[in-house]
Design an enzyme around this catalytic site. Structure first.
Site, short mmCIF file in Angstrom:
data_model
loop_
_atom_site.label_atom_id
_atom_site.label_comp_id
_atom_site.label_asym_id
_atom_site.label_seq_id
_atom_site.Cartn_x
_atom_site.Cartn_y
_atom_site.Cartn_z
N GLU A 80 1.44 -1.09 0.07
CA GLU A 80 -0.35 0.16 -0.08
C GLU A 80 0.87 0.90 0.31
OE1 GLU A 80 -2.22 -2.88 2.59
OE2 GLU A 80 0.01 -2.60 1.80
N CYS A 106 -2.61 -3.25 7.28
CA CYS A 106 -2.40 -2.37 9.23
C CYS A 106 -2.77 -0.98 9.20
CB CYS A 106 -1.40 -2.68 8.79
SG CYS A 106 -0.59 -1.58 8.34
N CYS A 109 -0.67 1.44 7.27
CA CYS A 109 -1.16 1.54 5.65
C CYS A 109 -2.62 2.74 6.19
CB CYS A 109 -1.03 0.66 5.51
SG CYS A 109 0.36 0.03 4.57
#
Length: 161
Positions: A80, A106, A109
């Site tokens: 990402e 996560c 991101c």
């Protein structure tokens, strides 16, 4: 052969992008789409010009760091992050776009995705990070699970950096 619908089509492309990953723990691919057009792609791995983890090994493995913890002890960038960086490097506006990611993002991101103006995030691999899900909800970003794919990279039950 059945023609895939748009979400399936873009997720399949994210899976192909993941094959470029140089991470020893998990291969992750991502792409950003706007108006059914792919704007940019990215996968997880070491910064440009730096040796790949496949060459120098994985610090997280050596230190036995579990999935989802101590992100700062990883030489790689998440897929990402690489997509957002690629868009910025090439002057591509991603505001209002949709992310297709092989794994749920996560919290690090998630924050970047929200600030980039992304409206929808589609993913397949699970990552049990309630903080990330909460951030998406608070920011009004739609998080859509397209089904959890289990495989050798999901043995730890989450996203590896």
């Amino acid at each position: 052969m059945t023609r895939p619908e748009w979400h399936e089509y873009f997720m399949e492309i994210a899976q192909v992008v993941a094959k470029r990953s140089t991470c020893l723990r998990r291969q992750v691919g991502a792409l950003i789409v706007k108006d059914r057009r792919i704007l940019c792609t990215g996968y997880n791995g070491a910064p440009a010009g730096a040796p790949h983890c496949r060459e120098v090994g994985c610090l997280r493995e050596r230190l036995h760091i579990p999935s989802g913890e101590r992100h700062e002890l990883c030489r790689g960038l998440h897929a990402e992050q690489n997509v957002i960086i690629q868009a910025a490097m090439h002057g591509v506006s991603i505001k209002g776009g949709a992310f297709y990611i092989t794994h749920k993002p996560c919290v690090l991101c998630a924050k970047m995705i929200c600030n980039a103006g992304i409206k929808d995030v589609y993913y397949q691999g699970d990552y049990p990070d309630q903080l990330a899900a909460g951030i998406f909800q608070e920011a009004g970003v739609k998080l859509v699970c397209m089904g959890i794919q289990k495989g050798k990279d999901d043995q730890n039950g989450g996203y590896e950096d």
